[in-house]
Structures are given as C-alpha cells and as structure tokens.
Design a protein around this motif. Structure first.
Motif, PDB file in Angstrom:
ATOM      1  N   PHE A   1       0.838  -1.200   0.000  1.00 20.09           N
ATOM      2  CA  PHE A   1       0.000   0.000   0.000  1.00 20.09           C
ATOM      3  C   PHE A   1       0.875   1.254   0.000  1.00 20.09           C
ATOM      4  CE2 PHE A   1      -3.186   2.953   1.677  1.00 20.09           C
ATOM      5  CZ  PHE A   1      -4.320   2.549   0.996  1.00 20.09           C
ATOM      6  N   GLY A   2       1.944   1.212   0.806  1.00 22.18           N
ATOM      7  CA  GLY A   2       2.870   2.340   0.843  1.00 22.18           C
ATOM      8  C   GLY A   2       3.570   2.547  -0.488  1.00 22.18           C
ATOM      9  N   ASP A   3       3.986   1.447  -1.143  1.00 26.48           N
ATOM     10  CA  ASP A   3       4.651   1.549  -2.438  1.00 26.48           C
ATOM     11  C   ASP A   3       3.764   2.226  -3.471  1.00 26.48           C
ATOM     12  OD1 ASP A   3       6.901   0.286  -1.483  1.00 26.48           O
ATOM     13  OD2 ASP A   3       6.296  -1.705  -2.152  1.00 26.48           O
ATOM     14  N   VAL A   4       2.464   2.010  -3.354  1.00 29.08           N
ATOM     15  CA  VAL A   4       1.523   2.621  -4.295  1.00 29.08           C
ATOM     16  C   VAL A   4       1.386   4.116  -4.033  1.00 29.08           C
ATOM     17  CG1 VAL A   4      -0.912   2.743  -4.993  1.00 29.08           C
ATOM     18  CG2 VAL A   4       0.215   0.519  -4.756  1.00 29.08           C
TER      19      VAL A   4
ATOM     20  N   PRO B   1      -8.251   8.868  -8.925  1.00 31.70           N
ATOM     21  CA  PRO B   1      -8.293   7.466  -9.351  1.00 31.70           C
ATOM     22  C   PRO B   1      -7.308   7.141 -10.472  1.00 31.70           C
ATOM     23  CG  PRO B   1     -10.509   8.276  -9.023  1.00 31.70           C
ATOM     24  CD  PRO B   1      -9.600   9.469  -8.932  1.00 31.70           C
ATOM     25  N   ALA B   2      -7.065   8.099 -11.351  1.00 29.72           N
ATOM     26  CA  ALA B   2      -6.105   7.867 -12.430  1.00 29.72           C
ATOM     27  C   ALA B   2      -4.693   7.730 -11.864  1.00 29.72           C
ATOM     28  CB  ALA B   2      -6.166   9.007 -13.444  1.00 29.72           C
ATOM     29  N   LEU B   3      -4.357   8.581 -10.890  1.00 34.91           N
ATOM     30  CA  LEU B   3      -3.032   8.509 -10.261  1.00 34.91           C
ATOM     31  C   LEU B   3      -2.863   7.190  -9.513  1.00 34.91           C
ATOM     32  CD1 LEU B   3      -2.782  12.146  -8.823  1.00 34.91           C
ATOM     33  CD2 LEU B   3      -1.838  11.281 -10.964  1.00 34.91           C
ATOM     34  N   VAL B   4      -3.902   6.800  -8.773  1.00 35.10           N
ATOM     35  CA  VAL B   4      -3.829   5.569  -7.978  1.00 35.10           C
ATOM     36  C   VAL B   4      -3.729   4.344  -8.886  1.00 35.10           C
ATOM     37  CG1 VAL B   4      -5.090   4.094  -6.363  1.00 35.10           C
ATOM     38  CG2 VAL B   4      -5.046   6.561  -6.004  1.00 35.10           C
ATOM     39  N   ALA B   5      -4.555   4.291  -9.925  1.00 39.25           N
ATOM     40  CA  ALA B   5      -4.534   3.139 -10.836  1.00 39.25           C
ATOM     41  C   ALA B   5      -3.194   3.061 -11.565  1.00 39.25           C
ATOM     42  CB  ALA B   5      -5.678   3.236 -11.837  1.00 39.25           C
ATOM     43  N   TRP B   6      -2.657   4.203 -11.966  1.00 43.64           N
ATOM     44  CA  TRP B   6      -1.332   4.233 -12.618  1.00 43.64           C
ATOM     45  C   TRP B   6      -0.272   3.649 -11.693  1.00 43.64           C
ATOM     46  CZ3 TRP B   6       2.443   7.419 -10.297  1.00 43.64           C
ATOM     47  CH2 TRP B   6       3.684   7.379 -10.901  1.00 43.64           C
TER      48      TRP B   6
ATOM     49  N   THR C   1      -0.652   1.751  -9.009  1.00 46.33           N
ATOM     50  CA  THR C   1      -0.918   0.360  -8.649  1.00 46.33           C
ATOM     51  C   THR C   1      -0.480  -0.584  -9.768  1.00 46.33           C
ATOM     52  OG1 THR C   1      -2.839   1.111  -7.379  1.00 46.33           O
ATOM     53  CG2 THR C   1      -2.667  -1.241  -7.798  1.00 46.33           C
ATOM     54  N   PHE C   2      -0.776  -0.229 -11.013  1.00 43.58           N
ATOM     55  CA  PHE C   2      -0.302  -1.032 -12.148  1.00 43.58           C
ATOM     56  C   PHE C   2       1.223  -1.139 -12.111  1.00 43.58           C
ATOM     57  CE2 PHE C   2      -4.296  -1.515 -14.151  1.00 43.58           C
ATOM     58  CZ  PHE C   2      -4.135  -2.321 -15.274  1.00 43.58           C
ATOM     59  N   ARG C   3       1.879  -0.018 -11.814  1.00 38.23           N
ATOM     60  CA  ARG C   3       3.344   0.016 -11.768  1.00 38.23           C
ATOM     61  C   ARG C   3       3.875  -0.934 -10.696  1.00 38.23           C
ATOM     62  NH1 ARG C   3       6.519   2.481  -8.322  1.00 38.23           N
ATOM     63  NH2 ARG C   3       4.693   3.425  -7.361  1.00 38.23           N
TER      64      ARG C   3
ATOM     65  N   GLY D   1      -3.002   1.435 -16.739  1.00 36.68           N
ATOM     66  CA  GLY D   1      -3.611   1.805 -15.470  1.00 36.68           C
ATOM     67  C   GLY D   1      -4.086   3.239 -15.471  1.00 36.68           C
ATOM     68  N   LEU D   2      -3.300   4.128 -16.082  1.00 39.70           N
ATOM     69  CA  LEU D   2      -3.682   5.537 -16.148  1.00 39.70           C
ATOM     70  C   LEU D   2      -4.994   5.718 -16.905  1.00 39.70           C
ATOM     71  CD1 LEU D   2      -2.844   8.514 -15.627  1.00 39.70           C
ATOM     72  CD2 LEU D   2      -1.688   8.450 -17.846  1.00 39.70           C
ATOM     73  N   VAL D   3      -5.101   5.062 -18.045  1.00 36.31           N
ATOM     74  CA  VAL D   3      -6.330   5.179 -18.843  1.00 36.31           C
ATOM     75  C   VAL D   3      -7.513   4.552 -18.110  1.00 36.31           C
ATOM     76  CG1 VAL D   3      -7.456   4.488 -20.997  1.00 36.31           C
ATOM     77  CG2 VAL D   3      -5.082   5.277 -21.019  1.00 36.31           C
ATOM     78  N   LEU D   4      -7.300   3.424 -17.446  1.00 36.12           N
ATOM     79  CA  LEU D   4      -8.365   2.799 -16.675  1.00 36.12           C
ATOM     80  C   LEU D   4      -8.845   3.742 -15.573  1.00 36.12           C
ATOM     81  CD1 LEU D   4     -10.093   0.360 -15.883  1.00 36.12           C
ATOM     82  CD2 LEU D   4      -8.144  -0.488 -14.550  1.00 36.12           C
ATOM     83  N   GLY D   5      -7.902   4.389 -14.892  1.00 36.96           N
ATOM     84  CA  GLY D   5      -8.279   5.353 -13.860  1.00 36.96           C
ATOM     85  C   GLY D   5      -9.048   6.535 -14.427  1.00 36.96           C
ATOM     86  N   LEU D   6      -8.642   6.999 -15.594  1.00 34.24           N
ATOM     87  CA  LEU D   6      -9.364   8.111 -16.234  1.00 34.24           C
ATOM     88  C   LEU D   6     -10.780   7.693 -16.613  1.00 34.24           C
ATOM     89  CD1 LEU D   6      -6.527   9.560 -18.503  1.00 34.24           C
ATOM     90  CD2 LEU D   6      -7.569  10.676 -16.517  1.00 34.24           C
ATOM     91  N   MET D   7     -10.950   6.435 -17.008  1.00 31.59           N
ATOM     92  CA  MET D   7     -12.293   5.939 -17.318  1.00 31.59           C
ATOM     93  C   MET D   7     -13.200   5.997 -16.094  1.00 31.59           C
ATOM     94  SD  MET D   7     -11.601   2.625 -19.760  1.00 31.59           S
ATOM     95  CE  MET D   7     -11.138   2.818 -21.483  1.00 31.59           C
TER      96      MET D   7
END
Length: 463
Positions: A109-112, A169-174, A176-178, A187-193
């Motif tokens: 969680f911290g790494d994200v 959400p876009a930042l978090v999904a980006w 998390t994917f990383r 992940g960025l596009v998924l978060g933007l969706m």
C-alpha cells in the motif's frame, strides 16, 4: 570527520562484508540492506559509525538511518565500492515473502501511495495559499475585499487545487499497475475511465444534483472522483489480468489485443462490481474515522496523538495517507493532520532534551540533527536513533503528543492539505488557525522536552 567513502566502507564491514550483502537500496532517510546471514551483522558497530542515526531490523531488511540527503550520498559511496545496488522495486520482490501478511499488505500500500504524495502535498500548499490570499483581513491590507477578486482568478486557483483530487483514481490506478508489474499507461487510462465525464459526477450525486445510472435496475454506476479503493483494486486486478494475457496472446497481436482486453474487462468489472462494493467500504472507513475524530472534549486528539508514533514504529502508517485523502475529499479539510503533527513534534522535543542533557559528544551530534529532522516532519531518526533506544524519552514523547493532540482536537484545528507537518506544515494553516497551530506545536515540544529532561533520561542510560 570521516568522508562518505570511509563511512561506506565501515558500513559494509559492519554488516558482514560485501559477500554478505544480498541487495541494497535506499528510501528518503534509510539505507535498506538485505543480507544472506543475519548473524554476521554487527548492529552495535553499525550504530557507532559516524552519521548513523540508528539501525534496526524490520520487514526482512536491515535499515540504517542516515537522514534526508545524506543517505543518497552514502548509498552512492557504497555502490561505488562495487557493491551491487538494486531498485526498491527489486528489493520489494526479494522481500515480499518476508514479514507477516499484514506487513506485506501495508508495505505494498505504501509503495503505491508514496509516489503520489508529492502532488498531494503541492495541492495542499495551493489550498493553503488560496485560503490566505482570499481572507478578508489579508485583502484589507491591500485595500481590497473578497468582491475584488475576479472570477477568472478564482477559476485559476480551482485548477491548482482541484485537479489532483478530481483525477486521483487515475493517479492511484497508474501507480498500482506500476507496483504490481502491469503497464502503467494502461492503469492511467483505466483510472481516467473511472472519472469519465460521461458518468454522473460523484460529487454531484453526493450533493443531490445528479442521480446514479442504474444497470439491470439495481447496480448504481457513478464516477469515482476522489475515490481510492476502487482505483486501487482495479489496478491490482488489472495488472494481474494484463500479465495473464501477455503470456497467452501471440506477440504479433499483443500490442493491440492485450490493452483492448484489459481495459474492456477491467472497466466492466470496475463499474459494475468492484466500484459499487468498494465505494461502500470506503464510505464505512471514512465514517469510522470521522466518528473517532468527532469524539468530544478532545478525546480523539488524545488517543491519536499518543498512539500515532507507536504505529510509525510498525511501519504501517502509510495507511493514514488513504484516510487523509478521504477526509480532504469528503470534508474539504483535514482534522487528522494537526493531531499527528503534535505527535511528531513531541518526539522531536524528547530527542532535543536528550541532546541538551547528554554529556556525550556523539549523542549530542545524533540528537540535535534528529530533533531537527522531526521538526521538519520526519521522526525515524529521532525515534530509532535516540528516543526508542533509551526507552523513556520515547514514552515522554508519546505523552507530549497526546497532550498536544488533545489541544488540536479541542480547538478543532483543520489543515487545508496533507503529508507535511510541524514547520513545513505551517503552510497548511495560513489563516486564522495559524496561532493555535503554533501553540499546539510548542506545547508538544515543551511537554516532551520537560518530561524527558526531568524524568526520561539519565546519563547512565547511554552505557
């Protein structure tokens, strides 16, 4: 004074030599070393090395505290000696099986969230500055009134203060994917969706200005502006889905087919399953935290202010990032920040007392910079290098944090942002709260300093 190269040699020798080092990396304040044989590490020798502010074993790693800036130079000096360095992500892979399940989860969680914190800090500063320059008293100094501020200027400030949270959400999904090994841009596009303008805005729905879209007559679908959990789990599951298809889709079709399938599957799963359920969980967590913070007579500050630094020792305090984000998103202010500021300042006060009372030059050289680090918001050097090492100073710091946290809650202090505390945190209170904020910090330092100086530290404890 020893050079960084000399210190690096001493570190390598104290942890069993180059052959005992499995991997080495660093974070903002600590050199993180994984070794082959724990028995070969001379922890006492490590702690005696110049510039070392403390050393301890946690989550499968020997962590040596040097402090901000210094750790980068020591790491470079160590790797220049031929010791193989590694990235923190590589080290995470090596240590992912170490520690309890809970520790591993919080570490992930911290790494994200750590890479996202800088933009949230900047946003908090923008909020503080906007609050300052739009105050009636400040405007009066220049012969202006709130009506003098143009709508265009206010719109510009909204761009500065709202963007990070709108697209959170876009930042978090980006991120998390990383962390989970997926392609970050997917992940960025998924978060933007998840915050697409085609969906009903979450804030409008919460305010009663819009209604959710109902699929199959009972599944509510909205945008997830400001939400964290839906994006986090979408990123975690999405990265695993991507890995699955990468292994099975022919290379000639991978560029087209894999992103298509990942986004199609994950946005469907996110909007119709993960999103509604996790949004509900998110609301429960927020309401629980809010209920604790609303305890009467300053009790919330007393409890959180006392226990916060104990949680820091466990290394699971990254979860508070999520709570602070939720508080800012739902309340537009952060009552958690001034309370943990009190607990951080108090540990600095306790370390300062040790430095003042000690007759040891080495202890003074360790305690003074450690207390300064705490006053800048980083308590690890003060805790591990000074207070916890002697025991009682740490307890006196907890008491100081509880007392000052009690005052912060009693006076209902409210930060305009997050992630910075004590001296830098002043920028989050550039309004009518500034005087009370300073008082809370002074009380935290004074109580911890006095108790430590009188009862918490004796010269004999150094032996």
């Amino acid at each position: 004074m020893a050079t960084n190269e000399e210190i690096a040699k001493q570190v390598v020798e104290a942890i069993g030599g180059e052959e005992n080092i499995q991997s080495i990396a660093h974070c903002a304040t600590r050199l993180r070393v994984m070794v082959h044989d724990h028995e070969k590490v001379d922890v006492e020798a490590v702690e005696e090395i110049e510039k070392v502010k403390g050393a301890f074993y946690n989550s499968g790693q020997y962590q040596i505290i040097f402090g901000t800036g210094t750790v980068n130079r020591i790491y470079e000096a160590v790797t220049n000696q031929g010791v193989s360095g590694t990235t923190k992500s590589d080290m995470k892979e090596e240590s992912k099986k170490q520690g309890t399940t809970f520790q591993r989860a919080i570490r992930t969680f911290g790494d994200v969230f750590v890479p996202i914190i800088p933009v949230l800090v900047a946003t908090g500063l923008f909020m503080g500055l906007r609050g300052l320059i739009t105050q009636e008293q400040v405007l009066a100094l220049f012969g202006l009134t709130p009506d003098s501020i143009s709508d265009n200027f206010l719109l510009f400030t909204e761009v500065l203060t709202d963007t990070a949270f709108v697209f959170l959400p876009a930042l978090v999904a980006w991120s998390t994917f990383r962390v989970f090994g997926g392609t970050p841009v997917i992940g960025l596009v998924l978060g933007l969706m998840l915050v697409s303008p085609a969906l009903p805005n979450a804030w409008d729905v919460a305010g009663g200005g819009a209604e959710p879209l109902y699929f199959l007559g009972f599944i509510p679908v909205i945008g997830y502006q400001g939400s964290v959990l839906p994006a986090f789990f979408a990123g975690m599951v999405g990265a695993k889905v991507e890995k699955y298809f990468r292994k099975r889709v022919p290379e000639a079709l991978d560029l087209i087919v894999t992103p298509f399938l990942v986004l199609l599957i994950m946005i469907t799963l996110s909007l119709f399953a993960l999103g509604p359920v996790l949004h509900l969980v998110e609301n429960w967590i927020f309401e629980g935290t809010k209920a604790l913070l609303e305890l009467p007579l300053g009790l919330s500050g007393l409890i959180i202010g006392f226990f916060h630094q104990i949680i820091v020792i466990t290394g699971v305090h990254h979860i508070f990032n999520f709570l602070e984000i939720q508080l800012l998103e739902n309340l537009n202010y952060n009552p958690f920040n001034p309370i943990i500021t009190a607990s951080i300042a108090a540990q600095g006060g306790a370390a300062l007392a040790v430095g003042v009372k000690s007759k040891s030059k080495k202890m003074k050289a360790l305690a003074y910079p450690s207390s300064l680090s705490a006053f800048l918001g980083i308590t690890e050097p003060a805790i591990f290098g000074v207070n916890l090492r002697h025991g009682k100073p740490f307890i006196m710091g907890l008491i100081g944090g509880g007392v000052a946290g009690f005052l912060a809650a009693l006076f209902n202090l409210q930060a305009t942002g997050m992630a910075i505390t004590v001296i830098p945190g002043t920028l989050l209170y550039l309004n009518e709260q500034l005087f009370i904020y300073l008082i809370v910090n002074i009380v935290a330092i004074a109580v911890a300093f006095t108790l430590t100086y009188l009862f918490g530290y004796k010269e004999t404890t150094e032996k």
